[in-house]
Design an enzyme around this catalytic site. Structure first.
Site, mmCIF file in Angstrom:
data_model
loop_
_atom_site.group_PDB
_atom_site.id
_atom_site.type_symbol
_atom_site.label_atom_id
_atom_site.label_comp_id
_atom_site.label_asym_id
_atom_site.label_seq_id
_atom_site.Cartn_x
_atom_site.Cartn_y
_atom_site.Cartn_z
ATOM 1 N N GLY A 12 0.748 -3.637 5.111
ATOM 2 C CA GLY A 12 1.045 -4.678 5.790
ATOM 3 C C GLY A 12 -0.326 -5.549 5.779
ATOM 4 C CB THR B 52 -0.895 -0.136 1.275
ATOM 5 O OG1 THR B 52 -1.639 -1.081 1.139
ATOM 6 C CG2 THR B 52 -1.757 1.082 1.560
ATOM 7 C CB VAL C 196 -12.731 -4.198 3.118
ATOM 8 C CG1 VAL C 196 -12.158 -2.910 3.537
ATOM 9 C CG2 VAL C 196 -13.742 -4.077 2.116
#
Ligand code: SD4
Length: 344
Positions: free
Chosen positions: A254, A202, A231
């Protein structure tokens, strides 16, 4: 009313950590002596070009919110970044589903989760924040909102990511083994893909602008080959991102499940409020995950990144290898090795 006990606790913490990071690249940034100077930080090596885009906004005296949006749009549009936006790894059904959120200096926030077909989920998240009374839109509803507001429908699955998914399918068990997935995809895809420059996760970005205001953004295609509908932490305010303009901001990368369970980014900001410097706050949030699930923690990566109101920054991760990028007046391409609990 003045609370002496709280004051003493905060002062003691500040004093205890006063030396932390004063001399290390990962802790102090511009503006310590001469007032606040803008800075932008973001997760992983792909943060360097993202920061540079954000810096254009900050250097022109722009708002941190605009900076973080412009910054994270860079990896969102880059097909070589296979963990964010266009070209991201799909879920186990072969669908690229994106999670993003954004938060400004007033505590406004917007988020989309599990959204398909849109190149820049961060801009949709911002529109959710600015044009609706809501915080979060998911799945088809998020897509519908994006299309109604002028976003174009695109195919996010590149041939490279499709190939990696098909490779994964050969051995995949259809069960959500979240705690090892992060590692299996690290091993699987990036090394096999020619021309792939980036193999991490991310992008979380935090910026402080010339007015001393903070904002943050976080965007991802989530865990590779996840269950459809899963999600992670990234679009969840308080988990993947939190900003309090009085204190600072934090973001994470992570295995999102552990970050959600510990409301990680909110925790980091609250620790900074108590006087912890950024790196120490990130470390305490990591330690909370490790203390609760020591065996799980050995197998997973979680990293936090934080920036406080003074422009000081820091990071900490469970495993080694968590890098983050820093851009300020002095340097536009600094990459820092974050400290970690495990060092091998
Ligand atoms: C998630 N934190 O979906 C994100 C993605 C990531 O390693 O960073 N994966 O859990």
């Amino acid at each position: 009313m003045f609370d002496r006990r709280k004051f003493l606790k905060a002062s003691a913490l500040s004093a205890a950590f006063a030396g932390v990071g004063q001399t290390k690249a990962g802790n102090i940034v511009a503006g310590m002596a001469n007032g606040i100077e803008p800075v932008v930080i973001s997760t992983w090596d792909f943060g360097i070009p993202a920061n540079q885009a954000a810096w254009k906004v900050l250097a022109a005296g722009g708002r941190a919110l605009d900076a973080v949006e412009q910054g994270v749009r860079v990896p969102e549009a880059d097909p070589k970044v296979q963990t964010v936006g266009y070209g991201g790894f799909p879920d186990r059904d072969g669908r690229v589903t994106l999670d993003s959120c954004i938060m400004d200096e007033f505590g406004n926030c917007g988020s989309v989760a599990g959204m398909e077909h849109i190149m820049h989920p961060i801009s949709v998240a911002r529109m959710v924040m600015e044009k609706t009374p809501h915080v979060m839109l998911v799945g088809d509803g998020a897509l519908q909102f994006a299309l109604e507001n002028g976003f174009e429908k695109v195919n996010l699955l590149t041939p490279e990511s499709e190939k990696a998914w098909k490779e994964w399918l050969k051995t995949a068990k259809y069960s959500p083994v979240m705690n090892i997935e992060n590692r299996s995809y690290d091993k699987l895809a990036p090394k096999k893909l020619p021309g792939n420059q980036y193999n991490h996760d991310t992008i979380g970005m935090l910026a402080l602008d010339a007015k001393g205001n903070l904002s943050g953004a976080c965007t991802t295609s989530g865990m590779a080959f996840k269950l459809h509908g899963r999600v992670g932490d990234s679009p969840i305010i308080g988990a993947g991102l939190y900003v309090d303009n009085e204190v600072g901001g934090a973001t994470s990368t992570g295995v999102g499940e552990e970050v959600i369970r510990n409301v990680g980014s909110f925790l980091v900001v609250e620790l900074m409020r108590q006087g912890y410097p950024p790196e120490a706050a990130c470390k305490e949030a990591v330690m909370r995950i490790i203390r609760k699930k020591p065996e799980t923690a050995k197998q997973i990566q979680v990293g936090f990144l934080a920036l406080n109101k003074k422009g000081e920054y820091g990071a900490y991760a469970i495993q080694k290898g968590f890098s983050y990028a820093v851009c300020n007046k002095q340097r536009n391409d600094l990459l820092v090795d974050g400290k970690s609990y495990y060092n091998s």
